[in-house]
Design a protein around this motif. Structure first.
Motif, PDB file in Angstrom:
ATOM      1  N   GLU A  48       0.840  -1.190   0.000  1.00 29.94           N
ATOM      2  CA  GLU A  48       0.000   0.000   0.000  1.00 29.94           C
ATOM      3  C   GLU A  48       0.877   1.243   0.000  1.00 29.94           C
ATOM      4  O   GLU A  48       1.853   1.315   0.752  1.00 29.94           O
ATOM      5  CB  GLU A  48      -0.885  -0.015   1.252  1.00 29.94           C
ATOM      6  N   ASP A  49       0.540   2.215  -0.852  1.00 28.51           N
ATOM      7  CA  ASP A  49       1.226   3.501  -0.892  1.00 28.51           C
ATOM      8  C   ASP A  49       0.292   4.562  -0.333  1.00 28.51           C
ATOM      9  O   ASP A  49      -0.914   4.547  -0.615  1.00 28.51           O
ATOM     10  CB  ASP A  49       1.609   3.884  -2.329  1.00 28.51           C
ATOM     11  N   ARG A  50       0.861   5.490   0.450  1.00 28.36           N
ATOM     12  CA  ARG A  50       0.092   6.581   1.033  1.00 28.36           C
ATOM     13  C   ARG A  50       0.879   7.878   0.897  1.00 28.36           C
ATOM     14  O   ARG A  50       2.115   7.864   0.877  1.00 28.36           O
ATOM     15  CB  ARG A  50      -0.178   6.332   2.514  1.00 28.36           C
ATOM     16  N   LEU A  51       0.160   8.986   0.838  1.00 27.66           N
ATOM     17  CA  LEU A  51       0.820  10.286   0.816  1.00 27.66           C
ATOM     18  C   LEU A  51       1.443  10.546   2.179  1.00 27.66           C
ATOM     19  O   LEU A  51       0.841  10.273   3.220  1.00 27.66           O
ATOM     20  CB  LEU A  51      -0.195  11.384   0.488  1.00 27.66           C
ATOM     21  N   GLY A  52       2.667  11.089   2.167  1.00 27.54           N
ATOM     22  CA  GLY A  52       3.359  11.361   3.415  1.00 27.54           C
ATOM     23  C   GLY A  52       3.850  12.796   3.486  1.00 27.54           C
ATOM     24  O   GLY A  52       3.878  13.521   2.489  1.00 27.54           O
ATOM     25  N   GLY A  53       4.239  13.203   4.676  1.00 26.53           N
ATOM     26  CA  GLY A  53       4.751  14.558   4.892  1.00 26.53           C
ATOM     27  C   GLY A  53       3.695  15.601   4.579  1.00 26.53           C
ATOM     28  O   GLY A  53       2.534  15.478   4.978  1.00 26.53           O
ATOM     29  N   ALA A  54       4.101  16.643   3.859  1.00 32.92           N
ATOM     30  CA  ALA A  54       3.173  17.721   3.498  1.00 32.92           C
ATOM     31  C   ALA A  54       2.021  17.199   2.642  1.00 32.92           C
ATOM     32  O   ALA A  54       0.902  17.727   2.712  1.00 32.92           O
ATOM     33  CB  ALA A  54       3.920  18.830   2.767  1.00 32.92           C
ATOM     34  N   ALA A  55       2.261  16.164   1.849  1.00 34.16           N
ATOM     35  CA  ALA A  55       1.201  15.592   1.024  1.00 34.16           C
ATOM     36  C   ALA A  55       0.107  14.975   1.889  1.00 34.16           C
ATOM     37  O   ALA A  55      -1.080  15.028   1.547  1.00 34.16           O
ATOM     38  CB  ALA A  55       1.769  14.554   0.060  1.00 34.16           C
ATOM     39  N   ASN A  56       0.473  14.412   3.039  1.00 31.99           N
ATOM     40  CA  ASN A  56      -0.518  13.865   3.959  1.00 31.99           C
ATOM     41  C   ASN A  56      -1.344  14.986   4.585  1.00 31.99           C
ATOM     42  O   ASN A  56      -2.553  14.848   4.769  1.00 31.99           O
ATOM     43  CB  ASN A  56       0.157  13.031   5.044  1.00 31.99           C
ATOM     44  N   VAL A  57      -0.700  16.104   4.904  1.00 33.02           N
ATOM     45  CA  VAL A  57      -1.433  17.254   5.432  1.00 33.02           C
ATOM     46  C   VAL A  57      -2.462  17.716   4.399  1.00 33.02           C
ATOM     47  O   VAL A  57      -3.629  17.959   4.731  1.00 33.02           O
ATOM     48  CB  VAL A  57      -0.472  18.401   5.801  1.00 33.02           C
ATOM     49  N   ALA A  58      -2.042  17.818   3.142  1.00 31.60           N
ATOM     50  CA  ALA A  58      -2.960  18.235   2.077  1.00 31.60           C
ATOM     51  C   ALA A  58      -4.107  17.232   1.933  1.00 31.60           C
ATOM     52  O   ALA A  58      -5.264  17.630   1.750  1.00 31.60           O
ATOM     53  CB  ALA A  58      -2.196  18.373   0.760  1.00 31.60           C
ATOM     54  N   GLY A  80       7.464   9.499  -7.335  1.00 31.15           N
ATOM     55  CA  GLY A  80       6.877  10.797  -7.671  1.00 31.15           C
ATOM     56  C   GLY A  80       5.585  10.637  -8.458  1.00 31.15           C
ATOM     57  O   GLY A  80       4.602  11.351  -8.224  1.00 31.15           O
ATOM     58  N   ASP A  81       5.574   9.676  -9.385  1.00 32.47           N
ATOM     59  CA  ASP A  81       4.351   9.390 -10.150  1.00 32.47           C
ATOM     60  C   ASP A  81       3.233   8.924  -9.216  1.00 32.47           C
ATOM     61  O   ASP A  81       2.072   9.311  -9.382  1.00 32.47           O
ATOM     62  CB  ASP A  81       4.607   8.322 -11.212  1.00 32.47           C
ATOM     63  N   SER A  82       3.570   8.111  -8.231  1.00 33.43           N
ATOM     64  CA  SER A  82       2.566   7.640  -7.269  1.00 33.43           C
ATOM     65  C   SER A  82       2.000   8.796  -6.463  1.00 33.43           C
ATOM     66  O   SER A  82       0.791   8.857  -6.211  1.00 33.43           O
ATOM     67  CB  SER A  82       3.175   6.602  -6.320  1.00 33.43           C
ATOM     68  N   ILE A  83       2.853   9.729  -6.066  1.00 34.55           N
ATOM     69  CA  ILE A  83       2.384  10.894  -5.319  1.00 34.55           C
ATOM     70  C   ILE A  83       1.430  11.723  -6.169  1.00 34.55           C
ATOM     71  O   ILE A  83       0.379  12.155  -5.694  1.00 34.55           O
ATOM     72  CB  ILE A  83       3.571  11.743  -4.822  1.00 34.55           C
ATOM     73  N   ARG A  84       1.767  11.928  -7.424  1.00 28.90           N
ATOM     74  CA  ARG A  84       0.872  12.694  -8.318  1.00 28.90           C
ATOM     75  C   ARG A  84      -0.484  11.981  -8.454  1.00 28.90           C
ATOM     76  O   ARG A  84      -1.540  12.611  -8.376  1.00 28.90           O
ATOM     77  CB  ARG A  84       1.519  12.875  -9.684  1.00 28.90           C
ATOM     78  N   ARG A  85      -0.464  10.667  -8.638  1.00 30.49           N
ATOM     79  CA  ARG A  85      -1.704   9.903  -8.794  1.00 30.49           C
ATOM     80  C   ARG A  85      -2.545   9.936  -7.520  1.00 30.49           C
ATOM     81  O   ARG A  85      -3.744  10.213  -7.549  1.00 30.49           O
ATOM     82  CB  ARG A  85      -1.377   8.458  -9.187  1.00 30.49           C
ATOM     83  N   LEU A  86      -1.904   9.687  -6.385  1.00 35.18           N
ATOM     84  CA  LEU A  86      -2.630   9.688  -5.110  1.00 35.18           C
ATOM     85  C   LEU A  86      -3.181  11.076  -4.785  1.00 35.18           C
ATOM     86  O   LEU A  86      -4.280  11.195  -4.237  1.00 35.18           O
ATOM     87  CB  LEU A  86      -1.714   9.202  -3.986  1.00 35.18           C
ATOM     88  N   SER A  87      -2.438  12.116  -5.136  1.00 40.28           N
ATOM     89  CA  SER A  87      -2.912  13.485  -4.910  1.00 40.28           C
ATOM     90  C   SER A  87      -4.164  13.761  -5.730  1.00 40.28           C
ATOM     91  O   SER A  87      -5.142  14.318  -5.220  1.00 40.28           O
ATOM     92  CB  SER A  87      -1.819  14.497  -5.262  1.00 40.28           C
ATOM     93  N   ALA A  88      -4.133  13.365  -6.994  1.00 38.16           N
ATOM     94  CA  ALA A  88      -5.301  13.571  -7.859  1.00 38.16           C
ATOM     95  C   ALA A  88      -6.504  12.795  -7.325  1.00 38.16           C
ATOM     96  O   ALA A  88      -7.620  13.329  -7.281  1.00 38.16           O
ATOM     97  CB  ALA A  88      -4.978  13.145  -9.287  1.00 38.16           C
ATOM     98  N   GLU A  89      -6.282  11.555  -6.906  1.00 38.80           N
ATOM     99  CA  GLU A  89      -7.377  10.744  -6.359  1.00 38.80           C
ATOM    100  C   GLU A  89      -7.972  11.365  -5.100  1.00 38.80           C
ATOM    101  O   GLU A  89      -9.155  11.211  -4.830  1.00 38.80           O
ATOM    102  CB  GLU A  89      -6.880   9.330  -6.048  1.00 38.80           C
ATOM    103  N   ALA A  90      -7.154  12.095  -4.338  1.00 42.29           N
ATOM    104  CA  ALA A  90      -7.611  12.710  -3.088  1.00 42.29           C
ATOM    105  C   ALA A  90      -8.247  14.076  -3.304  1.00 42.29           C
ATOM    106  O   ALA A  90      -8.733  14.684  -2.362  1.00 42.29           O
ATOM    107  CB  ALA A  90      -6.443  12.821  -2.108  1.00 42.29           C
ATOM    108  N   GLY A  91      -8.232  14.561  -4.551  1.00 39.68           N
ATOM    109  CA  GLY A  91      -8.817  15.873  -4.831  1.00 39.68           C
ATOM    110  C   GLY A  91      -7.897  17.027  -4.493  1.00 39.68           C
ATOM    111  O   GLY A  91      -8.352  18.146  -4.244  1.00 39.68           O
ATOM    112  N   ILE A  92      -6.613  16.792  -4.517  1.00 38.15           N
ATOM    113  CA  ILE A  92      -5.607  17.811  -4.214  1.00 38.15           C
ATOM    114  C   ILE A  92      -5.123  18.431  -5.517  1.00 38.15           C
ATOM    115  O   ILE A  92      -4.785  17.712  -6.458  1.00 38.15           O
ATOM    116  CB  ILE A  92      -4.410  17.185  -3.475  1.00 38.15           C
TER     117      ILE A  92
END
Length: 139
Positions: A48-58, A80-92
């Motif tokens: 499982e991948d999750r947003l971390g650091g400032a991305a988790n705050v967002a 980095g690609d995973s962070i972009r994808r997870l951010s988009a899925e979270a509405g960030i």
């Protein structure tokens, strides 16, 4: 107790600037000890991948219904690609600067029987030019 102010939060606009990283979890079962060293052997069953650091705050701001923009530096890599994808899925709204000389910060945890056995950090600092790009994006 006061009701949750969902309407007020949905009108809020939040800018999150900071260290963007990926938290990676490997979950499995431990059934034996390695013959090479006295360490548990984890048979990985789920990742499982999750947003971390400032991305988790967002992500938390977005989960509460706020409008959030995330600004930070990451590498031009799979994490980095995973962070972009997870951010988009979270509405960030992610305004992320890719530094090709950088590997995205990745913190990997290995868990067996719900117990964290190991954490491995892959981390390096961004080049000054990438940080200057973040300063310009935040303005």
């Amino acid at each position: 107790m006061k009701p949750f102010p969902a309407e007020a939060i949905s009108r809020s606009r939040v800018l999150v600037v900071g260290a963007v990283l990926l938290d990676r979890y490997w979950f499995g079962e431990v059934e034996r000890i390695s013959p090479e060293a006295p360490v548990p052997v984890v048979r990985v069953a789920r990742r499982e991948d999750r947003l971390g650091g400032a991305a988790n705050v967002a992500r938390n701001v977005a989960a509460l219904g706020g409008q959030v923009t995330l600004v930070g530096v990451l590498g031009a890599d799979e994490a980095g690609d995973s962070i972009r994808r997870l951010s988009a899925e979270a509405g960030i709204h992610a305004d992320l600067i890719a530094d090709p000389s950088l590997h995205t910060t990745l913190k990997m945890r290995v868990l067996g029987r719900q117990q964290q056995l190991l954490r491995v950090d892959f981390e390096q600092h961004p080049e000054q030019a990438a940080l200057d790009s973040v300063d310009a994006a935040a303005c």
